[in-house]
Motif scaffolding. Structure first.
Motif, mmCIF file in Angstrom:
data_model
loop_
_atom_site.group_PDB
_atom_site.id
_atom_site.type_symbol
_atom_site.label_atom_id
_atom_site.label_comp_id
_atom_site.label_asym_id
_atom_site.label_seq_id
_atom_site.Cartn_x
_atom_site.Cartn_y
_atom_site.Cartn_z
ATOM 1 N N PRO A 13 0.776 -1.111 0.040
ATOM 2 C CA PRO A 13 -0.038 -0.100 0.058
ATOM 3 C C PRO A 13 0.756 1.177 -0.074
ATOM 4 O O PRO A 13 1.847 1.623 0.870
ATOM 5 C CB PRO A 13 -0.748 -0.348 1.189
ATOM 6 N N ALA A 16 6.885 -0.563 11.281
ATOM 7 C CA ALA A 16 6.801 -1.139 9.891
ATOM 8 C C ALA A 16 8.172 -1.308 9.418
ATOM 9 O O ALA A 16 8.838 -2.070 8.994
ATOM 10 C CB ALA A 16 6.272 -0.746 8.794
ATOM 11 N N ALA A 76 10.238 -3.526 11.428
ATOM 12 C CA ALA A 76 9.885 -5.024 11.155
ATOM 13 C C ALA A 76 10.695 -5.290 9.524
ATOM 14 O O ALA A 76 11.418 -6.580 9.434
ATOM 15 C CB ALA A 76 8.431 -5.279 10.782
ATOM 16 N N GLU A 100 13.492 -8.301 8.439
ATOM 17 C CA GLU A 100 13.049 -8.992 7.265
ATOM 18 C C GLU A 100 14.122 -8.835 6.188
ATOM 19 O O GLU A 100 14.715 -9.830 5.612
ATOM 20 C CB GLU A 100 11.921 -8.317 6.512
ATOM 21 N N ALA A 129 8.723 -11.211 10.131
ATOM 22 C CA ALA A 129 8.772 -9.830 9.676
ATOM 23 C C ALA A 129 7.791 -9.160 8.606
ATOM 24 O O ALA A 129 7.407 -8.135 8.769
ATOM 25 C CB ALA A 129 10.342 -9.500 9.662
ATOM 26 N N ARG A 130 7.997 -10.281 7.746
ATOM 27 C CA ARG A 130 7.242 -9.836 6.338
ATOM 28 C C ARG A 130 5.826 -9.619 6.873
ATOM 29 O O ARG A 130 5.083 -8.679 6.348
ATOM 30 C CB ARG A 130 7.412 -10.676 5.257
ATOM 31 N N ILE A 134 4.352 -9.172 9.457
ATOM 32 C CA ILE A 134 3.666 -7.905 10.352
ATOM 33 C C ILE A 134 3.922 -6.712 10.069
ATOM 34 O O ILE A 134 3.691 -5.609 10.540
ATOM 35 C CB ILE A 134 4.370 -8.420 11.857
ATOM 36 N N GLY A 135 4.900 -6.535 8.807
ATOM 37 C CA GLY A 135 5.616 -5.391 8.511
ATOM 38 C C GLY A 135 4.485 -4.759 7.323
ATOM 39 O O GLY A 135 3.076 -4.878 7.423
ATOM 40 N N PRO A 136 5.044 -3.954 6.570
ATOM 41 C CA PRO A 136 4.256 -3.137 5.547
ATOM 42 C C PRO A 136 3.533 -3.804 4.544
ATOM 43 O O PRO A 136 2.714 -3.212 3.946
ATOM 44 C CB PRO A 136 5.368 -2.187 5.044
ATOM 45 N N GLU A 137 3.616 -4.982 4.265
ATOM 46 C CA GLU A 137 2.849 -5.791 3.400
ATOM 47 C C GLU A 137 2.066 -6.518 4.398
ATOM 48 O O GLU A 137 1.242 -7.605 3.649
ATOM 49 C CB GLU A 137 3.825 -6.664 2.479
ATOM 50 N N VAL A 170 0.453 -6.989 8.517
ATOM 51 C CA VAL A 170 -0.271 -6.319 9.515
ATOM 52 C C VAL A 170 -0.488 -4.675 9.212
ATOM 53 O O VAL A 170 -1.538 -4.293 9.166
ATOM 54 C CB VAL A 170 0.161 -6.635 10.936
ATOM 55 N N VAL A 171 0.723 -4.123 9.378
ATOM 56 C CA VAL A 171 0.669 -2.902 9.007
ATOM 57 C C VAL A 171 -0.144 -2.387 7.826
ATOM 58 O O VAL A 171 -0.993 -1.287 7.773
ATOM 59 C CB VAL A 171 2.259 -1.953 9.090
ATOM 60 N N ALA A 172 -0.069 -3.003 6.525
ATOM 61 C CA ALA A 172 -0.751 -2.656 5.546
ATOM 62 C C ALA A 172 -2.292 -2.606 5.791
ATOM 63 O O ALA A 172 -3.150 -1.860 5.392
ATOM 64 C CB ALA A 172 -0.521 -3.768 4.580
ATOM 65 N N GLN A 183 -3.662 -2.162 8.805
ATOM 66 C CA GLN A 183 -3.977 -1.315 9.837
ATOM 67 C C GLN A 183 -3.995 0.199 9.178
ATOM 68 O O GLN A 183 -4.850 0.821 9.487
ATOM 69 C CB GLN A 183 -2.682 -1.305 10.763
ATOM 70 N N VAL A 184 -3.056 0.357 8.086
ATOM 71 C CA VAL A 184 -3.308 1.657 7.492
ATOM 72 C C VAL A 184 -4.431 1.706 6.506
ATOM 73 O O VAL A 184 -5.355 2.777 6.423
ATOM 74 C CB VAL A 184 -1.964 1.718 6.687
ATOM 75 N N LEU A 219 -7.517 2.388 8.734
ATOM 76 C CA LEU A 219 -7.546 3.893 9.251
ATOM 77 C C LEU A 219 -8.260 4.607 8.085
ATOM 78 O O LEU A 219 -8.912 5.577 8.308
ATOM 79 C CB LEU A 219 -6.157 4.372 9.272
ATOM 80 N N ARG A 220 -7.688 4.304 6.903
ATOM 81 C CA ARG A 220 -8.295 5.095 5.660
ATOM 82 C C ARG A 220 -9.716 4.810 5.247
ATOM 83 O O ARG A 220 -10.291 5.631 4.511
ATOM 84 C CB ARG A 220 -7.376 4.964 4.453
ATOM 85 N N TYR A 246 -9.208 -7.339 2.086
ATOM 86 C CA TYR A 246 -7.862 -6.942 2.040
ATOM 87 C C TYR A 246 -7.545 -6.334 3.594
ATOM 88 O O TYR A 246 -6.362 -6.922 4.279
ATOM 89 C CB TYR A 246 -7.580 -5.892 1.083
#
Lengths: 422, 422
Positions: free
Chosen positions: A152, A239, A242, A246, B268-269, B271-274, B276-278, B280-281, B284-285, B302
């Motif tokens: 994202p 992130a 993490a 990674e 790490a992958r 929970i990271g930006p691809e 869990v964080v993805a 969460q963001v 939020l939106r 998604y």
């Protein structure tokens, strides 16, 4: 204050416009790297999101070794290439790590003199400036590749905004130099070097949050939370952490998995609750936010050894392990980095009280105003200077016995930290 | 509101008093674990910082297999063992994962009936409640040991406050169960199981921050930032994340370093930006904070696949890799966990609109009030229920071919998620 707010809003708008343009242009949503040539004599360039802070020296006579043109590879936001607002340009100038490097400073002490004598011998010649610029460039390219702008978009944008916004890249360079010092290949240590910078970026993003230092500017640009909002910054911070682990786990090549596991363990310990975080929390409780608390030399050293030196230690140890160092070599590099990291803070404290804001390139006397406990406050300026010299000697001593040519970057780095004037 | 504030202050005071007492008593600043025996018939115990939420069933006739006494090992804050304020006691009751487990619910659908028939055969008998209580206890003890209260006290206190405050421990248990399913030893997966819970705790701490969900209660106690301050919570969060990776790297035994590196990379992958964080963001939106945004089924999936299912996926994959699973087995467990994670959210959405607050044990209709996009809102309640059933079937199918006895915990867990009534 109102003017500053308006300027910030303009910069955010520029940044967001650039992102929209970039996404529209590139189908894979990744901004295209491009090369820019800067004309000689330009002291500092606008380089938000660029890969290299290029700073030809002030006096043309001193430019003997430096190239007149610097190749700048990176992602250049169109909207940000307009002339900078005055306060922002000033901040960029102030932040340059090499605008007046100590190694070229006319005031040469005994140790510096020895270095100069060594430099007269071509075999010992080491151009610290060129080395640093080259490494900063390589690290920036690796960081750009390690964290492409992908879906994202928003979270990757926020992560890249802070990660690729310049900086001295001290930790990655220490990591690469330590790896090469013990005979390793630079490429082996590059994922760890990038991970260290990701963690550093996360740390700065969180430091700037309203609940921490509440700073709305970082490296001459609006802080991450000013652009993306506090909630996204908190998420982008973890992130990045993490992604750092990674990246080490997935991208390190050419060494045994055993070494990768050790590096992850050491790095995580040194940035965690017994490392950097320990220093940050102690700092918060001992005047980090301007509160006056009487702490002693031991506590002050604890804060700096954890808050600052632990990151440098993680860098040196990671590089050494990946480079194939033996136990003794690892411990010597660990000691080197702890001395260098602590020295950085001692010198910072001295400069805060001995230099004017003009000389320093940032507000001097900040520690005094905040009533912060510093080395000069606890032991006086003279003793603080002697302590910095002692730390430099101790750091350098750890490098005895290594190949002098390979040790040159770390020797020069310690000297730079010891003798910097801003 | 004022009453709530006063209650919060009292609880914080109690907590801090306990810590002072504990530190005064134990020279190494580590609270001594102790064993407490609870009398039968006590439905719920005050168990802040304890290792086990013990919940004997309401109807004594149903207590056939459950022991009347539960051994509670953990660190018990003296000040917190007084009777709970009313609102807090209620919350504790509401949060219990087993206060009315679906596996004992009188409403039995076709699938549940099959399970019951299987259970009639002694070879297929599996006591889910006993299994979960046992595993929660083991995990809590491992967490307590993995993060002892040591210097610097404050940050460890903040980390332990959230980590040891109860919870379902779903992710660690999935990790252990997956490891054992493929023939591995539980102890091999325990460091990863603990790491998953550390990451989960970090995520909850950050979720509660004023810049995120701004929630001052978590698991019936004041949120982390209410007790320790926002700045310490931010630091404690990322310290937990760092410690998670340190713990996997340093404490995993009995497998090759190659597998440890793979686990770190996968975790790490995810929970990271691809991962869990993805989610969460995106959340939020798309209404995560109550804003109305028209999103479709694809976007909703998604969000849940990333925000919730990715953690379960990380748990299952980590356990499988450490247990020595082959590629196909890993992928089947990955699919199982994604289905189970997504199903958890679908059921959550259904319960929000079909149950009263009393039945649910928490405020019902919250999604409607927040105008959040949910499955019932997009496809209706009937189709949502059918979708949950489909996900349960798909999850269970992935377990075909494994040893049925070893697969029993994961089969029962999926059933529990599908048929829970609160």
């Amino acid at each position: 204050m109102e003017e500053k707010r308006i300027l910030l809003q303009k910069q955010i708008k520029h940044y967001l416009c650039w992102n929209e343009k970039t996404h529209a242009k590139t189908p894979n949503n990744s901004p295209t790297p491009r090369t820019t040539t800067l004309s000689p004599g330009r002291r500092q360039t606008e380089c938000d999101n660029l890969s290299l802070i290029s700073v030809p020296r002030q006096n043309p006579k001193q430019q003997s070794n430096a190239s007149h043109h610097y190749s700048v590879t990176g992602t250049a936001p169109d909207g940000m290439r307009q002339p900078l607002p005055h306060f922002r340009r000033n901040r960029l100038l102030q932040r340059s790590p090499f605008s007046n490097p100590a190694c070229n400073h006319p005031t040469v002490n005994k140790h510096q003199h020895q270095q100069t004598q060594q430099a007269a011998n071509p075999r010992n010649k080491f151009d610290f400036r060129t080395y640093m610029l080259e490494k900063i460039n390589i690290v920036n390219q690796a960081l750009d590749a390690a964290l492409p702008l992908q879906n994202p978009i928003k979270i990757h944008e926020a992560m890249r905004y802070s990660l690729l916004s310049g900086g001295k890249r001290i930790c990655p360079i220490v990591c690469l130099a330590a790896c090469q010092l013990v005979g390793g290949d630079e490429s082996t240590a590059m994922p760890s070097a990038c991970a260290l910078e990701m963690i550093h970026a996360m740390s700065l993003m969180h430091d700037d949050l309203p609940c921490m230092d509440n700073d709305d500017l970082r490296r001459g640009r609006p802080s991450n939370h000013v652009v993306f909002g506090e909630n996204v910054t908190v998420l982008a911070g973890y992130a990045l952490l993490a992604r750092a682990f990674e990246h080490i786990a997935d991208s390190t090549r050419g060494v045994s998995p055993e070494k990768i596991v050790r590096v992850i363990g050491e790095l995580a310990r040194l940035i965690g609750p017994e490392g950097v975080v320990a220093g940050q929390v102690a700092d918060l409780r001992c005047g980090g936010q301007g509160r006056r608390l009487d702490i002693g030399l031991e506590q002050l050293e604890y804060i700096h050894l954890h808050k600052t030196a632990a990151s440098v230690e993680a860098s040196a140890v990671a590089g050494a392990v990946l480079g194939g160092a033996c136990g003794e070599e690892i411990e010597r590099l660990r000691k080197y980095s702890r001395c260098a990291g602590l020295m950085f803070q001692v010198v910072d404290d001295i400069l805060d009280v001995t230099k004017s804001s003009e000389e320093l390139g940032k507000t001097s006397g900040k520690d005094l105003v905040a009533d912060k406990v510093t080395y000069p406050k606890l032991i006086g300026i003279d003793k603080s200077k002697k302590y910095a010299q002692k730390l430099n000697r101790e750091a350098q001593e750890q490098l005895n016995g290594f190949d002098p040519e390979k040790a040159a970057p770390l020797i020069a780095l310690a000297d730079y930290i010891a003798h910097r004037q801003k």
